[in-house]
Design a protein around this motif. Structure first.
Motif, mmCIF file in Angstrom:
data_model
loop_
_atom_site.group_PDB
_atom_site.id
_atom_site.type_symbol
_atom_site.label_atom_id
_atom_site.label_comp_id
_atom_site.label_asym_id
_atom_site.label_seq_id
_atom_site.Cartn_x
_atom_site.Cartn_y
_atom_site.Cartn_z
ATOM 1 N N PRO A 146 31.961 -3.641 -24.519
ATOM 2 C CA PRO A 146 31.493 -4.725 -23.646
ATOM 3 C C PRO A 146 31.373 -4.345 -22.172
ATOM 4 N N TRP A 147 32.189 -3.439 -21.712
ATOM 5 C CA TRP A 147 32.203 -3.107 -20.295
ATOM 6 C C TRP A 147 31.422 -1.825 -19.953
ATOM 7 N N ASP A 148 30.768 -1.194 -20.917
ATOM 8 C CA ASP A 148 30.060 0.064 -20.668
ATOM 9 C C ASP A 148 29.003 -0.067 -19.569
ATOM 10 N N GLN A 149 28.149 -1.062 -19.682
ATOM 11 C CA GLN A 149 27.067 -1.214 -18.702
ATOM 12 C C GLN A 149 27.606 -1.480 -17.304
ATOM 13 N N GLN A 150 28.621 -2.309 -17.209
ATOM 14 C CA GLN A 150 29.190 -2.607 -15.899
ATOM 15 C C GLN A 150 29.817 -1.362 -15.280
ATOM 16 N N LEU A 151 30.493 -0.563 -16.094
ATOM 17 C CA LEU A 151 31.130 0.650 -15.596
ATOM 18 C C LEU A 151 30.092 1.649 -15.090
ATOM 19 N N VAL A 152 29.005 1.796 -15.818
ATOM 20 C CA VAL A 152 27.939 2.687 -15.374
ATOM 21 C C VAL A 152 27.310 2.142 -14.089
ATOM 22 N N ALA A 153 27.090 0.831 -14.027
ATOM 23 C CA ALA A 153 26.497 0.230 -12.830
ATOM 24 C C ALA A 153 27.393 0.432 -11.609
ATOM 25 N N VAL A 154 28.693 0.238 -11.775
ATOM 26 C CA VAL A 154 29.629 0.435 -10.667
ATOM 27 C C VAL A 154 29.630 1.899 -10.240
ATOM 28 N N SER A 155 29.644 2.807 -11.202
ATOM 29 C CA SER A 155 29.635 4.234 -10.888
ATOM 30 C C SER A 155 28.365 4.629 -10.149
ATOM 31 N N ARG A 156 27.221 4.167 -10.621
ATOM 32 C CA ARG A 156 25.954 4.465 -9.939
ATOM 33 C C ARG A 156 25.936 3.826 -8.545
ATOM 34 N N GLY A 157 26.495 2.643 -8.412
ATOM 35 C CA GLY A 157 26.574 2.000 -7.102
ATOM 36 C C GLY A 157 27.391 2.821 -6.129
ATOM 37 N N MET A 158 28.514 3.378 -6.594
ATOM 38 C CA MET A 158 29.332 4.234 -5.730
ATOM 39 C C MET A 158 28.554 5.488 -5.323
ATOM 40 N N GLN A 159 27.812 6.044 -6.272
ATOM 41 C CA GLN A 159 27.023 7.237 -5.954
ATOM 42 C C GLN A 159 25.920 6.914 -4.946
ATOM 43 N N ILE A 160 25.272 5.786 -5.115
ATOM 44 C CA ILE A 160 24.222 5.390 -4.172
ATOM 45 C C ILE A 160 24.821 5.150 -2.791
ATOM 46 N N ALA A 161 25.994 4.528 -2.750
ATOM 47 C CA ALA A 161 26.673 4.323 -1.463
ATOM 48 C C ALA A 161 26.989 5.669 -0.821
ATOM 49 N N GLY A 162 27.443 6.629 -1.612
ATOM 50 C CA GLY A 162 27.735 7.957 -1.086
ATOM 51 C C GLY A 162 26.493 8.641 -0.530
ATOM 52 N N ILE A 163 25.374 8.485 -1.216
ATOM 53 C CA ILE A 163 24.115 9.054 -0.731
ATOM 54 C C ILE A 163 23.741 8.412 0.601
ATOM 55 N N ALA A 164 23.880 7.098 0.683
ATOM 56 C CA ALA A 164 23.558 6.394 1.928
ATOM 57 C C ALA A 164 24.475 6.857 3.058
ATOM 58 N N VAL A 165 25.758 7.046 2.772
ATOM 59 C CA VAL A 165 26.706 7.526 3.791
ATOM 60 C C VAL A 165 26.263 8.896 4.309
ATOM 61 N N CYS A 166 25.889 9.772 3.406
ATOM 62 C CA CYS A 166 25.431 11.103 3.828
ATOM 63 C C CYS A 166 24.172 11.008 4.672
ATOM 64 N N MET A 167 23.237 10.174 4.269
ATOM 65 C CA MET A 167 21.989 10.049 5.020
ATOM 66 C C MET A 167 22.227 9.444 6.403
ATOM 67 N N ILE A 168 23.075 8.440 6.468
ATOM 68 C CA ILE A 168 23.391 7.812 7.754
ATOM 69 C C ILE A 168 23.995 8.834 8.714
ATOM 70 N N ASN A 169 24.810 9.739 8.157
ATOM 71 C CA ASN A 169 25.484 10.745 8.982
ATOM 72 C C ASN A 169 24.675 12.029 9.132
#
Length: 152
Positions: A86-109
């Motif tokens: 039941p939680w597979d999709q949410q876990l993948v979405a959260v993980s991808r969200g963290m990765q996207i946030a990390g990409i944005a942090v790198c780009m901002i800096n």
């Protein structure tokens, strides 16, 4: 990567994490915060895979306890490992969200994406899927491979 996409990712990250947490995360020219996000996302995805493997092991154990033939145990284990939880999709979405946030942090800096662990992880994972799609298509009919190549 388009500036609009980065702005949208920043807005979403700030919305989910809160402005204060987002602002603290982005003050990072060293890449440490991106590295932390990448590790956390990897751990979450690895944990999902680990849990699926344990469910398969449990089914195999139960089938052995019931004295089923080995081939049935192996089949049952593999099926159980692949049943979505039941939680597979949410876990993948959260993980991808963290990765996207990390990409944005790198780009901002102003960090190069080739040094961004979150970007590298997404490219490796999504790249594997794209190669898998190409191989599936190639196995069927090579005449249609051009359909997978974006038009110039």
């Amino acid at each position: 990567m388009a500036v609009g996409a980065v702005d949208a990712a920043v807005a979403q990250a700030a919305r989910y994490a809160g402005d204060r947490a987002w602002n603290r995360l982005t003050v990072d020219s060293s890449g440490r915060n991106c590295k932390g996000l990448a590790r956390l996302a990897r751990a979450a995805l690895d944990g999902k895979d680990w849990l699926h493997d344990r469910i398969g092991d449990l089914v195999s154990f139960l089938l052995e306890w019931l004295s089923t033939p080995r081939v049935v145990r192996v089949f049952g284990k593999e099926v159980a490992k692949r049943i979505p939880l039941p939680w597979d999709q949410q876990l993948v979405a959260v993980s991808r969200g963290m990765q996207i946030a990390g990409i944005a942090v790198c780009m901002i800096n102003g960090r190069k994406l080739t040094k961004c662990e979150c970007f590298i992880d997404v490219v490796v994972e999504e790249g594997k899927e794209r190669v898998r799609q190409l191989m599936d298509w190639a196995a069927k009919d090579w005449r249609n491979l051009e359909q997978l190549v974006p038009a110039a």
